[in-house]
Write a protein that holds these residues in place. Structure first.
Motif, PDB file in Angstrom:
ATOM      1  N   UNK A  47     -30.341 -30.675  20.797  1.00  0.00           N
ATOM      2  CA  UNK A  47     -29.683 -29.609  20.236  1.00  0.00           C
ATOM      3  C   UNK A  47     -28.286 -29.792  20.370  1.00  0.00           C
ATOM      4  N   UNK A  48     -28.046 -30.737  19.558  1.00  0.00           N
ATOM      5  CA  UNK A  48     -26.384 -31.006  19.477  1.00  0.00           C
ATOM      6  C   UNK A  48     -25.729 -30.137  18.535  1.00  0.00           C
ATOM      7  N   UNK A  49     -24.758 -29.212  19.096  1.00  0.00           N
ATOM      8  CA  UNK A  49     -24.073 -28.485  18.233  1.00  0.00           C
ATOM      9  C   UNK A  49     -23.018 -29.190  17.376  1.00  0.00           C
ATOM     10  N   UNK A  50     -23.280 -28.802  15.921  1.00  0.00           N
ATOM     11  CA  UNK A  50     -22.428 -29.662  15.162  1.00  0.00           C
ATOM     12  C   UNK A  50     -22.226 -29.010  13.865  1.00  0.00           C
ATOM     13  N   UNK A  51     -21.277 -29.081  12.986  1.00  0.00           N
ATOM     14  CA  UNK A  51     -21.231 -28.673  11.486  1.00  0.00           C
ATOM     15  C   UNK A  51     -22.235 -29.469  10.601  1.00  0.00           C
ATOM     16  N   UNK A  52     -23.012 -30.397  11.128  1.00  0.00           N
ATOM     17  CA  UNK A  52     -23.790 -30.986  10.363  1.00  0.00           C
ATOM     18  C   UNK A  52     -24.649 -30.279   9.334  1.00  0.00           C
ATOM     19  N   UNK A  66     -17.307 -36.127   3.227  1.00  0.00           N
ATOM     20  CA  UNK A  66     -18.161 -37.348   3.627  1.00  0.00           C
ATOM     21  C   UNK A  66     -17.320 -37.880   4.934  1.00  0.00           C
ATOM     22  N   UNK A  67     -16.117 -38.005   4.971  1.00  0.00           N
ATOM     23  CA  UNK A  67     -15.510 -38.502   6.068  1.00  0.00           C
ATOM     24  C   UNK A  67     -15.269 -37.779   7.258  1.00  0.00           C
ATOM     25  N   UNK A  68     -15.870 -36.421   7.123  1.00  0.00           N
ATOM     26  CA  UNK A  68     -15.540 -35.529   8.392  1.00  0.00           C
ATOM     27  C   UNK A  68     -14.318 -34.646   8.509  1.00  0.00           C
ATOM     28  N   UNK A  69     -13.480 -34.879   7.588  1.00  0.00           N
ATOM     29  CA  UNK A  69     -12.104 -34.550   7.469  1.00  0.00           C
ATOM     30  C   UNK A  69     -12.098 -32.924   7.320  1.00  0.00           C
ATOM     31  N   UNK A  70     -12.999 -32.674   6.658  1.00  0.00           N
ATOM     32  CA  UNK A  70     -13.296 -31.056   6.325  1.00  0.00           C
ATOM     33  C   UNK A  70     -14.963 -30.767   6.400  1.00  0.00           C
ATOM     34  N   UNK A  71     -15.055 -29.563   7.269  1.00  0.00           N
ATOM     35  CA  UNK A  71     -16.360 -29.017   7.390  1.00  0.00           C
ATOM     36  C   UNK A  71     -16.594 -27.835   6.314  1.00  0.00           C
ATOM     37  N   UNK A  72     -17.667 -27.698   5.882  1.00  0.00           N
ATOM     38  CA  UNK A  72     -17.995 -26.685   4.914  1.00  0.00           C
ATOM     39  C   UNK A  72     -19.081 -25.955   5.330  1.00  0.00           C
ATOM     40  N   UNK A  92     -19.081 -20.906  10.178  1.00  0.00           N
ATOM     41  CA  UNK A  92     -18.094 -20.531   9.252  1.00  0.00           C
ATOM     42  C   UNK A  92     -16.581 -20.456   9.759  1.00  0.00           C
ATOM     43  N   UNK A  93     -16.476 -20.182  11.271  1.00  0.00           N
ATOM     44  CA  UNK A  93     -15.265 -20.070  11.828  1.00  0.00           C
ATOM     45  C   UNK A  93     -14.696 -21.527  11.952  1.00  0.00           C
ATOM     46  N   UNK A  94     -15.342 -22.519  11.800  1.00  0.00           N
ATOM     47  CA  UNK A  94     -14.535 -24.125  12.018  1.00  0.00           C
ATOM     48  C   UNK A  94     -14.708 -24.686  10.830  1.00  0.00           C
ATOM     49  N   UNK A  95     -14.977 -23.847   9.470  1.00  0.00           N
ATOM     50  CA  UNK A  95     -15.291 -24.656   8.331  1.00  0.00           C
ATOM     51  C   UNK A  95     -13.862 -24.605   7.710  1.00  0.00           C
ATOM     52  N   UNK A 114     -10.923 -21.744   0.074  1.00  0.00           N
ATOM     53  CA  UNK A 114     -10.308 -22.375   1.164  1.00  0.00           C
ATOM     54  C   UNK A 114     -10.102 -21.446   2.420  1.00  0.00           C
ATOM     55  N   UNK A 115     -10.552 -21.949   3.689  1.00  0.00           N
ATOM     56  CA  UNK A 115     -10.448 -20.891   4.844  1.00  0.00           C
ATOM     57  C   UNK A 115      -9.129 -20.527   5.366  1.00  0.00           C
ATOM     58  N   UNK A 116      -8.275 -21.505   4.873  1.00  0.00           N
ATOM     59  CA  UNK A 116      -6.853 -21.056   5.227  1.00  0.00           C
ATOM     60  C   UNK A 116      -6.131 -20.088   4.261  1.00  0.00           C
ATOM     61  N   UNK A 117      -6.872 -19.841   3.035  1.00  0.00           N
ATOM     62  CA  UNK A 117      -6.346 -18.895   2.086  1.00  0.00           C
ATOM     63  C   UNK A 117      -5.777 -17.508   2.352  1.00  0.00           C
ATOM     64  N   UNK A 118      -5.004 -16.806   1.780  1.00  0.00           N
ATOM     65  CA  UNK A 118      -4.559 -15.561   2.034  1.00  0.00           C
ATOM     66  C   UNK A 118      -5.828 -14.551   1.736  1.00  0.00           C
TER      67      UNK A 118
END
Length: 410
Positions: free
Chosen positions: A83-88, A116-122, A175-178, A201-205
């Motif tokens: 039950x690994x919690x991850x954005x996978x 693909x590199x794990x730098x951005x979760x979607x 969604x909170x970590x994407x 973008x999650x950080x957009x206005x």
């Protein structure tokens, strides 16, 4: 269908099982879900950098590994055991495939390498509680699941400055970590009503994310709030292409989810078998009682059937060209039926785990409840089971009205 796994597939399974066993026991899972991201960020980076899990089913052209939904399903079977919690799931099974299928070349090159590199979760943001419907698993995609021009959905409008979104989505996985949101929104009003997908973008206005309290803490969810948020149309303005992409993505995601649920059910069964071998009553292990043996035998059969169904669904996804890596053999879509079987098996295995652990199993803090809550949470998100089967039956035409020729033949 070749039921044998390749050496590469076996290596993915073995390596991931060893890593998860070392880094993600029940105590680590409980600690990770209570952090702000809802998962162990260090473990997520390890999974991305050493094993390439986020890009496992993405083309090598965009930084992926170049495998298929089959390999992703095998990987998720192993993460499902613990039950690994991850954005996978949110990233690799739901959002990234839509970017790969619908995105322009510029959009693919802008986002897929980072994913693909794990730098951005979607994450895929769908209005209301219609995720299973949006993926074509438990409802008709031709309906008004994205809002239909009424309040409660997400509305898109276009002006001289581009597309803007307004509304909210309540059950967005991770969604909170994407860093990237793929948002389904209704546009066109009454005259040209249609549902399109947008990149936000999650950080957009104008974009806000609030983590929700959920029954299953290992599946973090967020409410995404959009207030005239800047958005970029994913691909081109083609509602039919969006529908086709969502259905193909839903079928592949269902196969991956089925494998994950089968892995969780197998782990719950293994923990129960271990317990009944040790727990003694009336001077003997309770696992030696015939009634207990029969109950566990039924669970074993259900788990093995679910695993077989998940493997077949993953193979069919690739054979039909929907799971990456080419294909096109015309195999049927079996994801929804495999998911129904796996969810049922997980519900049975987790329920028996609670029952056969006795008094300690009924305590909310016991590890058995992690699996029980996963079973209940997944049915709420992607089911229920009877709707998955009903939609599959309707798609197959099992309940279609008989034609005149058929009536004459009868």
């Amino acid at each position: 269908m070749d039921a044998a796994f390749t050496a590469e597939q076996d290596e993915i399974r073995r390596t991931l099982r060893e890593l998860v066993a070392k880094r993600c026991g029940p105590d680590e899972v409980k600690a990770a879900v209570r952090t702000p991201p809802g998962h162990d960020t260090a473990l997520w980076q390890t999974l991305a950098e050493q094993l390439g899990l986020p890009g496992l089913a993405l083309p090598e052209t965009y930084g992926g590994v170049g495998c298929t939904a089959t390999e992703l399903a095998l990987a998720c079977e192993e993460t499902g055991r613990a039950l690994v919690p991850s954005p996978l799931l949110a990233t690799a099974a739901l959002a990234a495939p839509l970017v790969a299928r619908l995105g322009t070349e510029e959009q693919r090159r802008a986002w897929l390498p980072d994913i693909a590199a794990g730098r951005t979760a979607a994450a895929l943001a769908v209005p209301g509680t219609s995720l299973a419907t949006a993926l074509g698993l438990a409802g008709d995609l031709t309906g008004d699941w994205a809002g239909g021009g009424r309040a409660g959905g997400v509305q898109a409008s276009c002006d001289t400055e581009g597309w803007r979104l307004y509304g909210q989505a309540e059950q967005v996985l991770d969604g909170h970590s994407a860093g990237l949101l793929v948002v389904a929104a209704h546009t066109g009003g009454f005259a040209r009503s249609r549902t399109l997908l947008f990149l936000v973008r999650a950080d957009a206005s104008g974009v806000g994310a609030v983590r929700q309290t959920t029954l299953d803490e290992t599946r973090p969810q967020a409410r995404i709030e959009l207030r005239d948020a800047d958005a970029e149309l994913l691909g081109v303005d083609d509602a039919q292409a969006v529908t086709d992409a969502l259905a193909a993505t839903g079928d592949a995601a269902a196969a991956v989810l089925a494998a994950e649920a089968a892995g969780a059910a197998d782990a719950a069964l293994a923990k129960t078998v271990e317990y009944v071998r040790q727990r003694e009553q009336f001077g003997r292990a309770i696992g030696s009682f015939q009634a207990v043996k029969h109950r566990l035998a039924d669970v074993y059969v259900a788990v093995q059937a679910a695993r077989s169904a998940a493997y077949y669904a993953a193979w069919a996804t690739v054979a039909s060209g929907g799971g990456g890596g080419g294909g096109g053999g015309g195999a049927e879509r079996a994801g929804a039926l495999a998911l129904a079987q796996a969810l049922e098996a997980l519900r049975t295995a987790s329920s028996e785990a609670v029952q056969l652990h006795g008094g300690i199993g009924f305590t909310w803090e016991h590890d058995a409840h992690l699996y029980f809550k996963r079973a209940a949470g997944d049915e709420l998100l992607f089911g229920p089971v009877h709707r998955l089967r009903a939609q599959a039956a309707e798609r197959a035409g099992l309940f279609a009205a008989p034609t005149a020729d058929a009536e004459v033949a009868v």
